[in-house]
Design a protein around this motif. Structure first.
Motif: not given
Length: 300
Positions: A233-262
């Motif tokens: 039942g234990e859960q392991t906590l993680y932090v990122p070390r390497h993110l090879g590919h990150i693709d943003l399909f709504t460029p320029g929209l941060g968290d505030t804008a995405l929350t307003a949209h969705h």
């Protein structure tokens, strides 16, 4: 300035420290390195007190992507990131303490017309002993600009799986998240997949309106890796070390804008193969992360 006339959140504090670095012989004009001093304090960034690693205020790794985006706009005015490649997180970024003075410097170089290399470096000086200064590269990535590629085929909503809770909210968690970072619910897991719903409360997070990278959503999406329970039942906590590919399909929209949209209709997905995505209510993919390597920091 960021896109839409909003001031950058991080680099707007740099003032006269924004200067071209020395350009070596043979470098094209777009190869000219730039650098800025980064000021990071709980006074300027109170959200750090709600993102604790081993009990210490720590800058989320995905927030470094916003710093990289701001540096890219300083190098190429008006540019909007469409993705990141080979993001490496090598050292935790924490504000200065009573034990040591910390100086952070952001470096950016346009290496090809649509790609900017950004690093975040730290100089640590123990109080009262400048001779023991230590230098570290905390973070590096390539920022992509230009026209984004088409998003993957929309996915049907996932409704199966056993219910689980997000371990990052537990008070005994080695990575403790509160406030604006307490933003997921309805976690579910299967043998191969894990999902959650993104439900941010941004009422007291006006500062996020300056972001053009959905750093908070990226952070929550990666956290689906911690949902599956172990044999006891234990859960392991993680932090990122390497993110090879990150693709943003709504460029320029941060968290505030995405929350307003969705609203709270964005669904987070992760697989055991290091692939993650966030979907709009209609299944359209908003962002995707592939080739992710995460480091385990403990279990709860």
């Amino acid at each position: 300035m960021s896109s839409g006339g909003r001031a950058d959140w991080y680099l707007s504090r740099t003032g006269p420290d924004d200067e071209p670095a020395d350009r070596g012989p043979g470098l094209a004009a777009y190869d000219t390195p730039r650098r800025w001093r980064l000021r990071l304090t709980p006074h300027d960034d109170p959200y750090l007190l709600d993102h604790l690693v081993a009990g210490e205020p720590t800058l989320p790794g995905t927030f470094m992507l916003e710093i990289a985006a701001e540096a890219t706009r300083r190098v190429i005015p008006g540019s909007v990131p469409t993705g990141f490649r080979d993001a490496e997180f090598t050292t935790f970024v924490r504000p200065p303490t009573a034990r040591a003075h910390t100086e952070f410097t952001v470096h950016a170089t346009q290496i090809v017309p649509h790609r900017v290399h950004v690093t975040l470096e730290r100089r640590l000086l123990p109080r009262g002993d400048a001779t023991r200064a230590r230098h570290h590269t905390c973070f590096r990535t390539d920022v992509l600009i230009g026209t984004p590629g088409p998003p993957p085929t929309p996915h049907p909503p996932a409704t199966d799986g056993a219910p689980v809770t997000d371990p990052y909210y537990r008070p005994d968690s080695p990575v403790l998240l509160r406030g604006v970072f307490h933003n997921t619910r309805d976690g579910r897991v299967t043998a191969t997949h894990r999902t959650a719903r993104w439900t941010p409360d941004l009422a007291r997070a006006d500062w996020l309106s300056h972001f053009t990278v959905p750093s908070l959503l990226l952070c929550a999406t990666l956290r689906t890796a911690a949902l599956p329970p172990g044999p006891h039942g234990e859960q392991t906590l993680y932090v990122p070390r390497h993110l090879g590919h990150i693709d943003l399909f709504t460029p320029g929209l941060g968290d505030t804008a995405l929350t307003a949209h969705h609203g709270d209709g964005i669904t987070l997905h992760g697989t055991a193969d290091g692939e993650f995505r966030a979907d709009a209510p209609d299944g359209t993919v908003l962002l995707e992360i592939r080739d992710a390597r995460l480091a385990a920091l403990g279990t709860v």
